[in-house]
Design an enzyme around this catalytic site. Structure first.
Site, PDB file in Angstrom:
ATOM      1  CE  LYS A 170      34.186   5.653  33.277  1.00  0.00           C
ATOM      2  NZ  LYS A 170      35.318   5.716  32.319  1.00  0.00           N
TER       3      LYS A 170
ATOM      4  CB  SER B  56      38.106   6.245  34.611  1.00  0.00           C
ATOM      5  OG  SER B  56      37.583   6.301  33.288  1.00  0.00           O
TER       6      SER B  56
ATOM      7  CB  SER C 199      39.148   4.467  30.849  1.00  0.00           C
ATOM      8  OG  SER C 199      40.036   5.472  31.240  1.00  0.00           O
TER       9      SER C 199
END
Length: 726
Positions: free
Chosen positions: A345, A418, A442
């Site tokens: 990420k 996210s 997330s």
């Protein structure tokens, strides 16, 4: 007739030997003293299936060529030596003397600048190799195409073609050159994995090699043309024919590989393909440089990496799932994750790559050092090959200049946040392993939306040094993988987590506490409720003890959402309060504004409630192995619902409590009507290995149940069709 052959490798040596054998005067010049010495001492040796012979020819260094050259000069030097060859020829051609660019004919412009454009003929050649000084090995046939750069028909080209066995004249020489260049690029890409035939014959690498060829041909300023067996209009067939040639005459097509393993620093790939814009050509060039510098060795893992990059561009980019591609990542040569590709990420620092955090307001400078989890991945032998797109600073909102990541199962839907980029890359099949972060769900929410496995481990199991914080007391690094086994592999390498697989004497039947209040929550849609119940029924049918649980904390799900929002927003505000937020997305600024409004008393009250929730969840786990319920109440929506500010959509209602308490939780994909849904299992804090054992067993049983349902449905359909027959 007199000829000078400048460059006595595979192509130059073959042509020089043919001309000398047929009685022409030939002078060989080569910048490598070893070649000059070998040819001077023993002549040129040609070996091939059709003929083998040795011929004596004089040899010299390019600087010792005669001051004036009247006959044709055939230039076949390596790409890096082309400028030097041009300098040696400048001002030396007499009368009708001309130059033939035999090797890398696309470099004819370099020669034309030195001797004049009217004095240059281009040629496209393939099918010969130079395994050592003074030795040439041929394939079944050598492709030699030649023509004028202007596409005209001239006597000098026709005459020269009669001197070289099998040579043909073409008015489309530039198109042929680009096709040979595409074939050379395929061989170069294959060579990073070993002898080219191995990759050419493996269907796993077919999309990669086809795309490498396409990217070369896409930059051709003229229509590519047929060159020997390489047909730009039939790339699949061309690869098959190239594989067959490589298997019949491996030495004739192995120069790119031989350069890497036996001639350090000799590869022509950086010089020939380094200027191409195609992303895969850049990746091949980066890998070759890494091999030459001793950072990597030729292995099939390099091809696996290139294949992942091909999927990254083809499948990941259209979803807006990619932050940055990393061509030849540093890693240990061996380890538990050796040669496996991992995306991380884009709030996790990767040395040399900017940490964008999904925001144009992020620091554009490359990270100076790896996050601890990235360093551990490299130490385990993993290829950290890409950063994955995320919502802005993981705060739950997509910045309009960046956009959100779309769902591979249905691009009209979001992949979730996210860590949506990591989930999408796994779900799209780009890679099997990815890292994300989870502050309120997330990791697990995108996993549920995209139909992959998402694990939020116990708080603190994975270190967060080098990860941009959102809410330090709720942040977790986590995994997104195709299977539970993949998550176990990652966590074993990142946290030395042992005992995640089945072990002798451990139970294979577990007790599951079903959180009935979650299934009854109004945010849960019928498709998700049915999918979760069907999965739990499969476990029960296998003999697992599946019991419904009730507890006071389950009656306050909305309250825990508010508690999480207060803590996260307050801590996020403290992280960002000294930063310029003027370019942040409106939703991110609203969350931070909410955090600024949280006073000390309200924050302390939220922390107090959190402690009570921790004890309550531990109590619920007292007599069961895991707690079970939906990961999120609905399937992937079109856009990401807001977090902590605005209307409550209940997205983190079931995931957030475990961020507050630090208990490990995993989202397993379960089949549902339309898009995937997620079954969430939570275990005791610190008992991550035990949770993964349960999750792996559940994953297997749910898959078996699905297969059985399909077989039964197919049988019933077949019976009905038989009954309906007249």
């Amino acid at each position: 007739m007199s000829y000078v052959v400048l460059g006595c490798g595979a192509i130059g040596g073959a042509v020089a030997a043919w001309l000398a054998r047929d009685g022409h005067d030939v002078l060989v010049a080569d910048p490598d003293p070893a070649v000059v010495a070998a040819v001077s001492a023993g002549g040129l040796r040609v070996e091939g299936p059709a003929e083998s012979f040795t011929v004596a020819v004089p040899a010299t260094a390019p600087g010792d060529l005669p001051p004036r050259l009247e006959g044709p000069v055939l230039v076949a030097v390596r790409a890096r030596d082309l400028a030097g060859a041009a300098a040696h020829l400048a001002g030396r051609l007499d009368g009708a003397g001309y130059v033939v660019c035999l090797r890398h004919g696309l470099g004819a412009g370099v020669l034309a600048a030195a001797v004049g454009p009217g004095r240059v003929v281009a040629a496209a050649c393939a099918g010969a190799a130079g395994p050592g000084p003074g030795v040439v090995r041929l394939g079944g046939h050598v492709t030699v195409l030649m023509g004028e750069l202007a596409g005209t028909d001239t006597e000098r080209v026709r005459v020269l073609a009669t001197r070289i066995p099998g040579a043909r004249v073409t008015r489309r020489i530039l198109g042929c050159l680009h096709s040979v260049q595409a074939q050379d690029a395929v061989l170069a890409a294959a060579a990073v994995g070993g002898p080219p035939a191995r990759a050419l014959g493996d269907p796993r690498y077919r999309p990669l090699l086809l795309e490498v060829a396409r990217q070369v041909l896409a930059e051709a300023p003229v229509p590519p043309a047929l060159a020997g067996d390489f047909d730009p209009a039939d790339l699949p067939g061309s690869l098959i024919r190239l594989e067959q040639a490589c298997r019949r005459w491996p030495d004739a097509y192995a120069d790119a590989w031989r350069d890497l393993v036996a001639r350090p620093g000799a590869s022509e790939v950086p010089a020939v393909f380094g200027g191409y814009r195609g992303p895969l050509l850049r990746r091949v060039t980066e890998l070759v440089r890494a091999i030459e510098r001793g950072r990597r060795s030729c292995s099939m893992a390099n091809l696996d990496l290139l294949a992942a990059h091909e999927r990254l561009e083809r499948l990941g980019r259209p979803l807006n799932a990619v932050g940055a591609a990393i061509g030849a990542p540093d890693r240990a040569p061996a380890g538990p994750l050796a040669g496996r590709q991992v995306a991380v990420k884009d709030i996790i620092a990767v040395a040399g790559v900017p940490t964008r955090c999904g925001s144009p307001a992020s620091d554009p400078a490359p990270a100076a050092a790896d996050a601890v989890v990235v360093r551990r991945l490299r130490d385990a032998g993993a290829d950290v090959f890409a950063t994955a797109q995320c919502l802005e600073y993981a705060a739950g909102f997509a910045h309009p200049e960046v956009g959100d990541t779309r769902n591979p199962r249905d691009p009209s839907r979001t992949s979730g946040g996210s860590s949506g980029g990591s989930a999408a890359l796994v779900a799209a099949g780009v890679c099997d392993l990815a890292l994300g972060t989870d502050t309120g769900g997330s990791v697990r929410i995108p996993a549920a939306y995209c139909g992959v496995v998402g694990v939020k481990p116990s708080y603190g199991l994975l270190p967060l040094e080098g990860v941009f914080p959102l809410s330090p007391s709720c942040d977790h690094a986590g995994t997104l993988t195709a299977t539970v086994a993949g998550a176990a592999d990652l966590l074993s390498a990142l946290a030395a987590l042992a005992g995640t697989g089945p072990e002798q004497g451990r139970p294979t039947v577990f007790t599951v506490g079903v959180l009935a209040a979650q299934l009854a929550d109004p945010s849960v849609t019928p498709p998700v409720r049915d999918a979760v119940r069907s999965a739990l029924a499969a476990l029960g049918a296998a003999g697992w003890r599946v019991r419904e649980l009730t507890a006071p904390w389950l009656g306050e799900l909305a309250r825990w959402e508010e508690t999480l929002a207060v803590i996260v927003a307050r801590e996020a505000y403290l992280v960002h309060r000294d930063r310029d937020t003027s370019r942040y997305a409106g939703g991110t600024r609203a969350l931070l504004a909410f955090g600024a409004s949280v006073d000390g008393g309200r924050y302390a009250g939220a922390l107090g409630r959190r402690a009570g929730l921790t004890a309550a969840i531990e109590a619920s786990l007292a007599d069961v192995d895991v707690l079970a319920g939906p990961t999120v109440g609905y399937q992937a929506p079109e856009q990401d619902p807001p977090f902590g500010a605005g209307e409550d959509h209940g997205e983190s209602r079931f995931t957030g409590p475990y961020n507050l308490t630090g208990h490990p939780a995993v989202s397993l994909p379960v089949p549902a009507a339309g898009l995937p849904a997620g079954l969430q299992l939570a275990g005791r804090r610190g008992a991550d290995a035990a949770l993964l054992r349960v999750a792996a067993a559940a994953e297997h049983l749910i898959a078996e149940h699905l297969i059985a349902e399909r077989l039964i449905a197919e049988h019933l359909i077949a019976e009905r069709l038989i009954a309906e027959q007249p």
